[in-house]
Structures are given as structure tokens and as C-alpha cells.
Motif scaffolding. Sequence first.
Motif, PDB file in Angstrom:
ATOM      1  N   SER A   1      56.255  36.973  36.199  1.00 20.20           N
ATOM      2  CA  SER A   1      55.654  37.842  37.202  1.00 20.20           C
ATOM      3  C   SER A   1      54.527  37.105  37.916  1.00 20.20           C
ATOM      4  O   SER A   1      53.998  36.098  37.420  1.00 20.20           O
ATOM      5  N   PRO A   2      54.108  37.585  39.088  1.00 19.99           N
ATOM      6  CA  PRO A   2      52.981  36.955  39.783  1.00 19.99           C
ATOM      7  C   PRO A   2      51.710  36.932  38.937  1.00 19.99           C
ATOM      8  O   PRO A   2      50.921  35.992  39.028  1.00 19.99           O
ATOM      9  N   GLU A   3      51.488  37.987  38.110  1.00 21.40           N
ATOM     10  CA  GLU A   3      50.290  37.997  37.273  1.00 21.40           C
ATOM     11  C   GLU A   3      50.347  36.890  36.212  1.00 21.40           C
ATOM     12  O   GLU A   3      49.358  36.211  35.944  1.00 21.40           O
ATOM     13  N   MET A   4      51.515  36.726  35.593  1.00 22.50           N
ATOM     14  CA  MET A   4      51.677  35.617  34.652  1.00 22.50           C
ATOM     15  C   MET A   4      51.471  34.275  35.352  1.00 22.50           C
ATOM     16  O   MET A   4      50.832  33.367  34.827  1.00 22.50           O
ATOM     17  N   LEU A   5      52.032  34.163  36.556  1.00 21.01           N
ATOM     18  CA  LEU A   5      51.938  32.916  37.312  1.00 21.01           C
ATOM     19  C   LEU A   5      50.484  32.592  37.638  1.00 21.01           C
ATOM     20  O   LEU A   5      50.059  31.429  37.560  1.00 21.01           O
ATOM     21  N   ARG A   6      49.718  33.621  38.002  1.00 22.90           N
ATOM     22  CA  ARG A   6      48.312  33.377  38.319  1.00 22.90           C
ATOM     23  C   ARG A   6      47.554  32.869  37.097  1.00 22.90           C
ATOM     24  O   ARG A   6      46.734  31.955  37.194  1.00 22.90           O
ATOM     25  N   LEU A   7      47.833  33.430  35.925  1.00 22.60           N
ATOM     26  CA  LEU A   7      47.160  32.959  34.715  1.00 22.60           C
ATOM     27  C   LEU A   7      47.588  31.542  34.357  1.00 22.60           C
ATOM     28  O   LEU A   7      46.801  30.766  33.810  1.00 22.60           O
ATOM     29  N   ALA A   8      48.841  31.185  34.660  1.00 23.68           N
ATOM     30  CA  ALA A   8      49.289  29.816  34.402  1.00 23.68           C
ATOM     31  C   ALA A   8      48.590  28.813  35.308  1.00 23.68           C
ATOM     32  O   ALA A   8      48.390  27.649  34.932  1.00 23.68           O
TER      33      ALA A   8
ATOM     34  N   ASP B   1      40.762  36.124  41.612  1.00 31.86           N
ATOM     35  CA  ASP B   1      40.815  36.822  42.890  1.00 31.86           C
ATOM     36  C   ASP B   1      41.867  36.227  43.826  1.00 31.86           C
ATOM     37  O   ASP B   1      42.065  36.727  44.931  1.00 31.86           O
ATOM     38  N   THR B   2      42.526  35.154  43.393  1.00 29.54           N
ATOM     39  CA  THR B   2      43.573  34.539  44.212  1.00 29.54           C
ATOM     40  C   THR B   2      44.840  35.386  44.157  1.00 29.54           C
ATOM     41  O   THR B   2      45.274  35.792  43.077  1.00 29.54           O
ATOM     42  N   VAL B   3      45.417  35.643  45.318  1.00 30.07           N
ATOM     43  CA  VAL B   3      46.713  36.329  45.376  1.00 30.07           C
ATOM     44  C   VAL B   3      47.798  35.265  45.223  1.00 30.07           C
ATOM     45  O   VAL B   3      47.929  34.371  46.056  1.00 30.07           O
ATOM     46  N   VAL B   4      48.541  35.352  44.143  1.00 25.87           N
ATOM     47  CA  VAL B   4      49.581  34.367  43.837  1.00 25.87           C
ATOM     48  C   VAL B   4      50.936  35.055  43.923  1.00 25.87           C
ATOM     49  O   VAL B   4      51.098  36.188  43.436  1.00 25.87           O
TER      50      VAL B   4
ATOM     51  N   SER C   1      50.753  38.958  43.365  1.00 24.63           N
ATOM     52  CA  SER C   1      49.816  39.569  42.431  1.00 24.63           C
ATOM     53  C   SER C   1      48.784  40.388  43.175  1.00 24.63           C
ATOM     54  O   SER C   1      48.563  40.218  44.373  1.00 24.63           O
ATOM     55  N   ALA C   2      48.139  41.284  42.420  1.00 23.73           N
ATOM     56  CA  ALA C   2      47.018  42.038  42.963  1.00 23.73           C
ATOM     57  C   ALA C   2      45.749  41.226  42.785  1.00 23.73           C
ATOM     58  O   ALA C   2      45.674  40.314  41.970  1.00 23.73           O
ATOM     59  N   ARG C   3      44.727  41.560  43.585  1.00 27.06           N
ATOM     60  CA  ARG C   3      43.427  40.924  43.381  1.00 27.06           C
ATOM     61  C   ARG C   3      42.776  41.498  42.140  1.00 27.06           C
ATOM     62  O   ARG C   3      43.037  42.612  41.745  1.00 27.06           O
ATOM     63  N   SER C   4      41.861  40.698  41.559  1.00 22.79           N
ATOM     64  CA  SER C   4      41.266  41.105  40.293  1.00 22.79           C
ATOM     65  C   SER C   4      40.003  41.920  40.470  1.00 22.79           C
ATOM     66  O   SER C   4      39.579  42.619  39.571  1.00 22.79           O
TER      67      SER C   4
ATOM     68  N   THR D   1      55.451  47.378  44.424  1.00 27.11           N
ATOM     69  CA  THR D   1      55.403  46.023  44.957  1.00 27.11           C
ATOM     70  C   THR D   1      54.275  45.200  44.383  1.00 27.11           C
ATOM     71  O   THR D   1      54.066  44.079  44.785  1.00 27.11           O
ATOM     72  N   ARG D   2      53.532  45.733  43.472  1.00 23.71           N
ATOM     73  CA  ARG D   2      52.352  45.038  42.985  1.00 23.71           C
ATOM     74  C   ARG D   2      52.661  44.081  41.859  1.00 23.71           C
ATOM     75  O   ARG D   2      51.844  43.258  41.507  1.00 23.71           O
TER      76      ARG D   2
END
Length: 742
Positions: free
Chosen positions: A109-116, A181-184, A192-195, A208-209
Motif C-alpha cells: 500500500s502507499p502507506e507501507m511504501l512511505r514507511l519503506a 508528510d510526503t504523499v507517496v 498515501s494520506a498526509r500525516s 481512495t486513501r
Amino acid sequence: MPDDLTLTVTQRPAALDARRGIVRLHPEVMAAMAVNPGDPLRLTGARSTAGIAARAEPGASKALLYADDLIIGNLGMRDGGQVTVTPIPVVEARRVTLTGPSEIVANVSPEMLRLALLGKVVTTGDDVSLLPQDVLPAADHRSLVEAARRSIANRVGYLWTSTLLSVVGVEDADAALVTMDTVVGWQGGAQSARSGAQAHDAAGPPATRGDAPASSDPETPPPSIDDLPGLRAQAQELTELLDLGFHHREVLGRLGTTMSLGVLITGPAGSGKAALVRAVAAGVGATVVPLWAPELAALANDAAAGRLREAIARLGGSTPTVLLISDVEALAPRAEPGPLATVFRQMLAEAVRSGAAVVCTTSRPESVDPGLRSPELLSVQLAVPLPDAAMRREQLVVLTRGMPLAEDVRLDEVAGRTPGFVAADLGALAREAGVRAALRQKEANAPSVTMADFTAALDVVRPTSMAESSLEVAKVTLDDVGDMAEVKQTLTESVLWPLTYPDTFARLGVSPPRGVLLYGPPGCGKTFLVKAIAGTGRANVLAVKGAELLSKWVGDSERAVRELFRRAREAAPTLVFLDEVDALAPTRGQATDGGTADRVVAALLTELDGVEDLRNVVVVGATNRPDLIDPALLRPGRLERLVYVPPPDEQARAAILRAAATSVPLDDAVDLDELGAGLIGFSAADCAALIRESALAAMRESLEAATVTAANVENARQRVRASLDPAQVAWLEAYAETHQPA
């Protein structure tokens, strides 16, 4: 010193830095450039990229830039090229878009991707990996990075360590740091959503989030319960619970009672907990609202609470709905729960009281707040077991259903050689076997997967439970151990039989031996014997030296012991090897370390023979001083079998010499039998050292030498001395006489 420098790039092989966007410089070079660890650097070679600065070892060269293969590839260069290094200001990336293999896009997911990507500096056109930047994580992000590592590994399997993604674009920046805060997002896909506090308003509609990994998206067809072998009992129990709660509540009313639909599902990572919920929900006509707890924990408290309220509000409609919260320990940790944990518990209690169905999953039940298991919250608990060989075979049958298997494929054998594998690991194994078959048969009209493909896949796919283990098992078995027939027979009965034939022990109504203690003079093959047992491939191996578990901090040593055995249970069948066990479990009441050793012994005794059963786990200890071990550790139910490994006799020494000389071209004049007869007092390690020194002696004479002559062996004989202490050997033999079985 100028702001930029030209250095020679060289590949750093350390696994700690590999593919994490880290470059290392000599500390004096960093000081001269006014660069601190964690600062971004512009790197210019054939093309331009960026990396995060870290200190190299004090002995490193000041003229070198230490990087990994990924950064060198992004530079468009080879090892040894010239790179210009320039400090750049920290610019936070507003939006990063990536692309990658379809199986990664579908499961991450985009959230997982952002953490990676968190803490990495990315540049348009770069390749990046899924390995989280855990070398220099910010203090408040350390737990998030650890959660990302576990979750990505669970979702993707072994592919997460080798997959490369392409950075399609970095908005409003040339090189920028990925933050929470990066949208990935994926190119043409979810984002992803902003943090921050604005996340609730900026994220868009719930659909869609990217609330959860893409594999949990409602459009993905849920699995069938028939495709979840080994989970049918848990599926039946969960089906009955949800069916009664969703469709037959009037019966409860007539009986004057109520029910709770709060469920906690525990089990190893990748064992199919979320798949179980989705399959059961589809069976009772319910939809699933998935939430990934680590992603919520990464948000600001207000934003996270808003996301929780939104998800719970979706449970009150006319359609039966299940709220699925994965990795719940991130929202309700046992240690140091924060304000968000309190809010989560309150909302969870309100949802369950209202009759909503909430299912939480975790692979680390010991890290979950015990309060979640109270009757008003998660009153129902289901456990997903680690699959045994029979269950693994069923899972392999399901996973290979669409594969054209060759006639030589024996799934029974594959299942037997995959101890500790869960469903996700077996899926990775099947995919790897398929990839190898495709590479081998690119032009074939009717390709098939052979047993050789599965065997090759087994060399690279490791069980998730062993991800933290770096042990390389030697390709030797007990058949490669010369002599010691009695010792090998005892080890076969005490170690291999319990791990290989647990059903036989159960049928005969006896408990298998829990552990074995190998003792004998130094260098006589105790560790080699354990390697030979591990080489059979029928069990996972966790090896640790006794002193490695000891810590000066109160409680750390006991926690290390508990963690070792927790990993052993998860990876069962497992062989736990405790080398130098006398350092870990000395006789209690004699230490002067403030009681640390005594507490460690108590923890070890509890794990070996406590209330919690140690199933399919055998412990092997090794020592030169059995008299220093606490006697309680050697009683039945613990390390109950004491096996003396004697020094090699004349025939054994000759056999060891032949084994050590397998790849050494010895001259015909070298008589190993005669040589072995004269090596009185030599241990197995001494015999191997003699062959090694003989080869070095030949090299000293001539680097063009083709064989090792008798003169070289005699020269080495003068250099290598016997290491066995006759007094120690005599004492150990006397100890063996008094402690051998009657």
C-alpha cells in the motif's frame, strides 16, 4: 576545504547499509565539510543522485566514498569511479511517485511504501529498494520503521529484500527527503494520506486513501475457506460467531442474553490471519473495512483518531461489516502506551458495545496491551498455528494448483524441507520455483516446474520467522562425520527423531528428550556435530554463544533468553544451539555480578521446563566445563542427555585428515594413516590445521606448486602443536564415567 569534494566511490559490502540510501565518509572528511550523520549529499558521477551521510570506521580511507551497489548504479558508474560530493540543504518531499513490478504494486500500500522510503533522499530517475532506512532513523520513527520491515516482509515475502522500484517523479524538488508528510503513491494508482493534522481533510474519500494494503482492497476477490488448509477449525468458529451476531440476534434476545463480536486473532506473521477474516466475512455476506495499525500510529493523534472514527462509523450501516485492524500492537502496545492507545481502547469499547464486529490481528501477542483481552473488548481469541509438515503439503497443493508440475515433483519432500514456513513463505517458494522454471524454459511451448526448481528455490527463500537469523548452515550431515558412531547414534535419537518423527512419540505416549549437552575437550568436534545435524535440513537452527545473551542492563539478559525461545517456537521445528553454555548458566549463588547470572539461569530453566510447553524445539548445549553448569539444568526434562565427545583416536585422526585434505592435492608419498598414528594429543581442529599449514608450506616454497609433498607435511608438523591438555582429557573421561547412563 571546499564545499564539494571529488572522491573515489567503492562498494561497501556491509549488509547493514545495503540498499538503504546510505553513503559513508571518513569522520575527518565529514567534519571538514561540516556534514553531520543524517545530512543529505548530492553525488555526481555519470548522472546525479543523492544519499544520506554516515560515518565510516576510523580506519577508513579519507579518499573513498563508501556506497552500496544501488547508489553506484544510480550514479551510472562502476566501483572505483570518481564522484563529486556536495552537501545540500534538507528539502522535504511534497509528493513522490513510483512504479515497480505488478506483484509489488498489488501488495504494498502507499502507506507501507512511505514507511519503506522514510528517511531516504530520492531523486527522479533513481532506483530505490523496499528495505527501510533503519541505519539512521529519527527517534520518533524507529518503531514505525520496525513495523514497516515486518509488514512488508509479511506481505511480499523474500522479494522485499531484492525488489527495486523506479522513482517517476519528485514534486517541486530535484532531491528531497521522504517524511511522514510526503504523499507517496504508485504511478496511476493509490496515494498515501498526509500525516499531519491536515490529513483528515486532504486525504479524500475513504475508498481512495489507501487505508490498508492493496491486497485487502474490497475489489480483490476474497479467498475461499477451502483454500486455507489448516485454518478450517478457526474459520468454523469465526463463521458461527459472525453469523449469529449478524443474522440471528433475535435468538439471543429471546434467551435474555447478548454477545460480543470483538475478536483477537494471533499467529505467526504471514500465516493467513487477514485472509481468514476476509474469507469468513465473504461467507456470511459481510464487507471488510481494513485498517493497518502501524500506519495509524504514524499519524498525528487527531488525524489518527479521525480515521478511527470514520472506520467505526462505517460499521453502523444496514450491510454487515467487519472492522479488521492488522498488527494491533502498534495501536495498543504493552510497553509505554500513549494517548492514542487510550483513545483507541475507548472507541473499541464503544464499537463492541454497540454490537459491531471488530477483529484485531497480531503476530506478537506478548507486545499487545493485556487490557484489550478484557470481556468488554476482545473477548474471543483465536490462534492460528504454525503449520506442520502435513498442513504445509496441503498449502503447497493449493499454491501450485495452477502450475504445470513435472512428474518428479514431490510435494511431500518439499513440505518436509520447509520447517517454520508459513503460507506466505510457501507462496514465495512456489513463485521462486516458477521464476526459475521460466528462466530455464523461455522458448518452451509447454514449460513445467521441476523438483530441481523447488530445490534451487529452497536455497534462497527463508522462513519469515528466521528473517533475523544470519546463520549459514554447512552442507554437511552426520554421514560426513568420521568415527564417533555411538555419539552420532545418541544425537540421532535425542535430536533428529523428536524433530522428524513427533507423531511417533505421540503415538507411543512419551515425551521426546528436551535437550542434549555435548561436552568434551576443545577442538574435538562438538560444534561440527551440531552443524552436521543442522545440515539435514529438517529443522531451523538458532545458534547463539552463551556470553552473547548476557547484558549489564537489568532485565535485558532474561528478555534475550525469552526472545530466543519465542523465535524458536515460531520457527518450530527448531534446533537451539547454545555454545559455551557454561557462560550462560553457571552454578547459582556463586556469581558476583549482582545476580544477573542467577536470573538468566532461572529464565532458561523456565523456558526449558516451564508452564508453557516447548513443542518441536530441541536444545543442544556445548561446553568444555560441564562441572560449571548449574545442576538444575542437567536434570530430566532439560538438558537430560549428556554426550561425551572424546578426542579422536588413531583411526579417527586419519579420517579427519582425509576429510580435511579432500580439496588439497597431496603427493602420493603422503601416508595419512601413518601420519594420523603419530599425532598423539591432536584434536580434530589440530588435524585440520596441520593440513592447512602443509598447503601454506608448499606455497612458501613456490607459488606455482601443484601438490603438497611429504616434506611440506613434515615442515607443517614442526609448526603445529598438539593442543589437548592430558590432565583435562583425563578429568573429562572420569566425569563421563560417573555421568554416563547405567
